[in-house]
Design a protein around this motif. Structure first.
Motif, PDB file in Angstrom:
ATOM      1  N   GLN A  81      -5.419   3.333 -11.754  1.00  0.00           N
ATOM      2  CA  GLN A  81      -5.101   2.188 -10.879  1.00  0.00           C
ATOM      3  C   GLN A  81      -3.625   1.795 -11.001  1.00  0.00           C
ATOM      4  O   GLN A  81      -2.918   1.693 -10.005  1.00  0.00           O
ATOM      5  CB  GLN A  81      -5.964   1.017 -11.337  1.00  0.00           C
ATOM      6  CG  GLN A  81      -6.415   0.143 -10.213  1.00  0.00           C
ATOM      7  CD  GLN A  81      -7.358  -0.951 -10.730  1.00  0.00           C
ATOM      8  OE1 GLN A  81      -7.881  -0.891 -11.837  1.00  0.00           O
ATOM      9  NE2 GLN A  81      -7.545  -1.954  -9.914  1.00  0.00           N
ATOM     10  N   LYS A  84      -1.190   4.778 -10.227  1.00  0.00           N
ATOM     11  CA  LYS A  84      -1.481   5.378  -8.909  1.00  0.00           C
ATOM     12  C   LYS A  84      -1.575   6.904  -9.002  1.00  0.00           C
ATOM     13  O   LYS A  84      -0.901   7.650  -8.273  1.00  0.00           O
ATOM     14  CB  LYS A  84      -0.432   4.953  -7.879  1.00  0.00           C
ATOM     15  CG  LYS A  84      -0.360   3.445  -7.703  1.00  0.00           C
ATOM     16  CD  LYS A  84       0.411   3.060  -6.473  1.00  0.00           C
ATOM     17  CE  LYS A  84       0.330   1.584  -6.139  1.00  0.00           C
ATOM     18  NZ  LYS A  84       0.157   0.618  -7.211  1.00  0.00           N
ATOM     19  N   ASP A  86      -2.881  10.732  -8.631  1.00  0.00           N
ATOM     20  CA  ASP A  86      -3.455  11.476  -7.499  1.00  0.00           C
ATOM     21  C   ASP A  86      -4.689  12.253  -7.918  1.00  0.00           C
ATOM     22  O   ASP A  86      -5.561  12.542  -7.113  1.00  0.00           O
ATOM     23  CB  ASP A  86      -2.433  12.487  -6.960  1.00  0.00           C
ATOM     24  CG  ASP A  86      -1.196  11.784  -6.441  1.00  0.00           C
ATOM     25  OD1 ASP A  86      -1.360  10.928  -5.555  1.00  0.00           O
ATOM     26  OD2 ASP A  86      -0.092  12.080  -6.946  1.00  0.00           O
ATOM     27  N   ILE A 112     -10.574   2.915  -4.494  1.00  0.00           N
ATOM     28  CA  ILE A 112      -9.674   4.008  -4.916  1.00  0.00           C
ATOM     29  C   ILE A 112     -10.506   5.288  -5.063  1.00  0.00           C
ATOM     30  O   ILE A 112     -11.519   5.296  -5.762  1.00  0.00           O
ATOM     31  CB  ILE A 112      -8.994   3.674  -6.265  1.00  0.00           C
ATOM     32  CG1 ILE A 112      -8.133   2.421  -6.103  1.00  0.00           C
ATOM     33  CG2 ILE A 112      -8.163   4.842  -6.776  1.00  0.00           C
ATOM     34  CD1 ILE A 112      -7.654   1.825  -7.407  1.00  0.00           C
TER      35      ILE A 112
END
Ligand code: GMT
Length: 374
Positions: A81, A84, A86, A112
């Motif tokens: 979180q 960020k 991938d 997410i």
């Protein structure tokens, strides 16, 4: 890409592969976040693209078994979180793949969506995972991964044999960094260990029963009867006391050195003549690849993925598990003056096929596909 890598931080093969992969990805410009319970053994340098997040397990008197998996899942949620990420790449099914599944579900509730890649290393499937107490979790978490890779064709086959897996498993072999693992000029080592030009036989492992170190010692004991030689044993683990006793029983202690856990194993491999790996099980045999990169031919069993690495009659020889007699014969063949240089050159040539730059793009492709699919 921003990649989270979850692994065991110890000297074990899976941790080494995960750490070296992360380092290589960082060098290529990816941002790599290691998530584990202590600093991985080979993560001993600074890079602007490498981050390390420690999983802390609260220790309450109530916890007879501290819930590492929950602490790990919570840490994954936090890092994915905040940073960020991938993609999450977990090495070793237990408990990393199941913790990743939980993290993924929690993140989903927050909107997410992160793909999880699971890499199978062997012991998580062939030894631990098959245990009835783990099997349902292993099967479930492999099937729930967005992509699954295994380090050899044999491990892929075994995984399908023992678990009801409906996911495609992509084989990505282990790799070697030839900048680190290469023959170095360490003649002073050789003259200290083998002052009369004795041949040097080497074995490195975590000294578990599955490595059949008793066979290593028996092979050496027979070879030594015909060729003046020394045996160097690198690593430590539960089998060591038994192995020391075996050396005493065979009366060969003066020619066997137990060196314990060595960091710079490539220095020792640089002076070795033959590497012994008679394992009962071995999904790949990373230690053998490290030896080959330092121009050391390999005498191995035919367990698991070993024949995919060690080419019989070229980079060394492959025998049935437990066939000490054949391994002795093959070691003596390699040690002949007219054979040794040929086998050494072949071992290096074979190792080059697993050069890190040939393999890392395979993982990048798996990441890319998984990211595009979510
Ligand atoms: O060999 C070990 O006991 C350590 C183990 C691990 O889980 O770290 O190694 C496994 O993974 C390595 C890296 O992929 C492989 O090179 C080893 O062959 C594999 N060990 C076994 O299958 C027994």
């Amino acid at each position: 890409m921003k990649i989270g890598i979850v692994c065991y931080p110890t000297f074990g093969g899976s941790g080494v592969v995960a750490t070296e992969l992360g380092k290589a990805l960082a060098q290529k410009g990816h941002r790599v976040h290691f998530i584990t319970y202590s600093q991985p053994a080979r993560l001993d340098f600074f890079s602007e693209n490498v981050f390390y997040h420690e999983v802390n397990i609260p220790n309450y008197p109530l916890f007879q078994y501290p819930p590492y998996e929950l602490a790990l899942a919570s840490k994954m949620v936090d890092i994915v979180q905040f940073e960020k990420l991938d993609v999450l790449h977990v090495h070793y099914a237990i408990p990393h793949a199941s913790a990743a599944f939980m993290a993924k579900q929690i993140l989903k509730t927050k909107g997410i969506h992160i793909p999880v890649i699971t890499t199978l290393h062997g012991t998580d499937i062939t030894l631990v995972g098959k245990d009835a107490s783990f099997e349902p979790v292993v099967t479930f978490s492999i099937n729930q991964s967005d992509a699954v890779t295994s380090v050899s064709h044999d491990l892929r086959k075994e995984t399908y044999e023992y678990f009801p897996i409906d996911k495609d498993i992509v084989v990505i072999p282990n790799f070697i960094n030839l900048e680190r693992f290469q023959k170095q000029r360490k003649e002073h080592f050789k003259s200290a260990i083998a002052p009369f030009g004795e041949k040097l036989l080497v074995h490195t492992s975590n000294f578990r029963g599955v490595k059949r170190i008793g066979d290593v010692i028996k092979i050496f004991s027979k070879v030594r009867e015909q060729v003046p030689s020394k045996l160097l044993l690198v690593g430590d683990g539960p089998e060591r006391p038994k192995m020391e006793n075996l050396c005493r029983k065979l009366g060969i202690c003066q020619d066997v050195r137990f060196l314990g856990k060595l960091e710079a194993v490539e220095e020792l491999l640089s002076v070795a003549d033959v590497f012994l790996m008679p394992s009962e099980k071995e999904s790949f045999g990373l230690a053998a690849l490290e030896a080959m990169a330092c121009e050391v031919p390999v005498i191995s069993s035919n367990a698991g993925g070993l024949p995919e690495l060690n080419v019989h009659g070229y980079s060394g020889f492959v025998s049935e598990v437990g066939d000490v007699k054949d391994m002795v014969k093959n070691t003596l063949f390699i040690l002949q003056d007219d054979q040794l240089p040929i086998f050494k050159a072949n071992a290096l040539a074979r190792a080059k096929e697993f050069e890190i730059n040939n393999i890392v793009p395979m993982y990048e492709a798996v990441y890319q596909q998984a990211v595009e699919a979510v």
